[in-house]
Write a protein that holds these residues in place. Structure first.
Motif, short mmCIF file in Angstrom:
data_model
loop_
_atom_site.label_atom_id
_atom_site.label_comp_id
_atom_site.label_asym_id
_atom_site.label_seq_id
_atom_site.Cartn_x
_atom_site.Cartn_y
_atom_site.Cartn_z
N CYS A 374 0.85 -1.22 -0.07
CA CYS A 374 -0.01 0.06 -0.01
C CYS A 374 0.76 1.00 -0.10
CB CYS A 374 -0.72 0.02 1.41
SG CYS A 374 -2.30 -1.09 1.27
N SER A 375 0.17 2.35 -0.31
CA SER A 375 0.77 3.67 -0.08
C SER A 375 0.51 3.99 1.48
CB SER A 375 0.10 4.75 -0.91
OG SER A 375 0.61 4.51 -2.12
N MET A 376 1.17 4.21 2.38
CA MET A 376 0.99 4.52 3.77
C MET A 376 1.29 5.98 4.18
SD MET A 376 -0.15 1.67 4.78
CE MET A 376 -0.33 1.96 6.62
N ILE A 377 0.57 6.62 5.03
CA ILE A 377 0.87 7.77 5.36
C ILE A 377 2.22 8.09 6.18
CG2 ILE A 377 -0.51 7.93 7.49
CD1 ILE A 377 -0.18 10.97 5.11
N TYR A 378 2.38 7.12 7.12
CA TYR A 378 3.72 7.29 7.46
C TYR A 378 5.05 7.00 6.77
CZ TYR A 378 2.74 2.08 8.41
OH TYR A 378 2.27 0.84 8.54
N ALA A 379 4.73 6.21 5.80
CA ALA A 379 6.11 6.50 4.90
C ALA A 379 6.17 7.82 4.29
CB ALA A 379 5.67 5.35 3.63
N ASP A 380 5.31 8.18 3.87
CA ASP A 380 5.29 9.47 3.14
C ASP A 380 5.80 10.50 4.14
OD1 ASP A 380 3.67 8.44 0.97
OD2 ASP A 380 1.99 9.42 1.34
#
Length: 400
Positions: A374-380
């Motif tokens: 997934c795209s994850m907000i904490y990765a961003d």
């Protein structure tokens, strides 16, 4: 103590300058200005797509989807979106971003006035209100952090020597997860900005206990350690989100590297820096060639999902750990590998036109079948933190 901290501040600025010299070519080749603009555009796109209720916070985007899954302020990830907004504002000075950062930070205000549900208050409050205060100096943001730090401290068990992570979880005792190392930063900060001085002692004790009990002989981290709440004795080390109790979960090891680097910054105690070196070593030595880890280092399936979030967290940690590293060869290794991680994320993990997140291909909770690839907000958030740290390095170069 004050003299030591002043010396550490001087050392940090000095080493930052030296790093700026050696990193300049790497940063220029990354085209930092273009990447910051990319982050701003995608952040604005997400902002435009958010429901107009002021209460929906982006958490993840499933693979092949363009739509964010939303959570409210109680979710453990709630602080990353306002935190990302503050980083984008810091690097762009865009007034629309500032207004959004203030709006979504204030939405988290109830967290600073209620009983602690778990250890995640640091992620939730310090990433939002903490970043807000450091950029604006507004008293109300500082006061929110101080209240949250006091609340987080109520989960500390002096017999065990750690903050309990999940009071609601059933692991047979007082449980502490490696992620909790990240939340100590709020306690350190509060103790130095008008909060109770005991918060510093709690954070140090938690780090010491974790260093003693949370790691295998090779310095890989357990996800969860369970203690007897009455005697303080360690009962067992287990995993919740890794492959097995004996495996090295990538994001957990990243939390550990980042956390102990931060504890050294806040205390100046060399045992924490030396331990951070050991944690980084086992992680770096087991990475694939492209520097982006599989979700768990012990998953031998060649099709196992990667975890961009672990790469972003570790890259940010290595940029800081390099500033505390006296050995020139090791310092340069950290710098080079951090830049390789950031460059790989930039060249092959950016979402570009697939969705409005910054990065693709993170893994949330694979054993539960949740948020895989997934795209994850904490990765961003941590990717944006990497770019903000690199911009500061370039600023030091220009200043000198």
């Amino acid at each position: 103590m004050k003299i030591r901290l002043l010396f550490l501040s001087f050392l940090f600025i000095t080493t930052l300058f030296v790093n700026a010299q050696t990193l300049k070519k790497d940063i220029v080749s990354l085209d930092l200005k273009t990447q910051l603009e990319y982050c701003k555009v995608h952040t604005l796109n997400t902002l435009t797509a958010l429901p107009n209720d002021g209460k929906s916070l982006p958490r993840s985007i499933p693979a092949k989807s363009k739509e964010w899954n939303y959570v409210d302020y109680k979710d453990w990830t709630s602080g990353f979106w306002p935190g990302q907004l503050w980083y984008v504002y810091e690097t762009s000075h865009d007034k629309k971003i500032l207004a959004a950062a203030e709006k979504y930070t204030n939405y988290l205000l109830p967290l600073t006035n209620t009983k602690a549900a778990d250890h995640d208050l640091g992620f939730q409050v310090f990433n939002s209100f903490g970043n807000a205060y450091q950029l604006t100096g507004k008293k109300e943001y500082k006061e929110a952090v101080l209240r949250a730090a006091d609340t987080l401290a109520t989960l500390f068990n002096a017999k065990v020597g750690t903050i309990q992570s999940w009071p609601h979880a059933k692991y047979g005792g007082h449980n502490t997860i490696i992620d909790n190392m990240m939340n100590l930063e709020m306690l350190f900060w509060a103790s130095k900005h008008g909060g109770n001085k005991k918060l510093y002692d709690i954070a140090v004790k938690h780090a010491e206990t974790t260093m003693q009990n949370h790691f295998r002989p090779d310095c890989s981290a357990y996800h969860v350690v369970v203690y007897d709440p009455e005697t303080g004795q360690k009962i067992k080390g287990v995993t919740a989100q890794g492959l097995s109790d004996d495996s090295m979960w990538a994001r957990g090891q990243a939390w550990a590297i980042y956390g102990f680097t931060m504890v050294y910054r806040e205390t100046g105690d060399r045992k924490f820096r030396d331990f951070a070196h050991k944690l980084a070593r086992v992680y770096l030595d087991r990475l694939p060639k492209d520097m982006i880890p599989y979700w768990d280092f012990n998953d031998t399936d060649p099709q196992a999902p990667r975890d961009a979030s672990a790469a972003a967290i570790t890259a940010s940690a290595l940029l800081e750990l390099a500033t505390f590293t006296k050995d020139s060869k090791l310092k340069r290794e950290y710098e080079e590998k951090a830049m390789k991680m950031i460059t790989e994320l930039t060249n092959h993990y950016q979402s570009r036109y697939e969705n409005n997140a910054l990065l693709l291909h993170s893994t949330g909770h694979k054993p539960a079948g949740s948020e895989i690839d997934c795209s994850m907000i904490y990765a961003d958030y941590y990717y944006m933190e990497c770019l903000a740290r690199l911009e500061k390095l370039m600023w030091v170069k220009r200043f000198f």
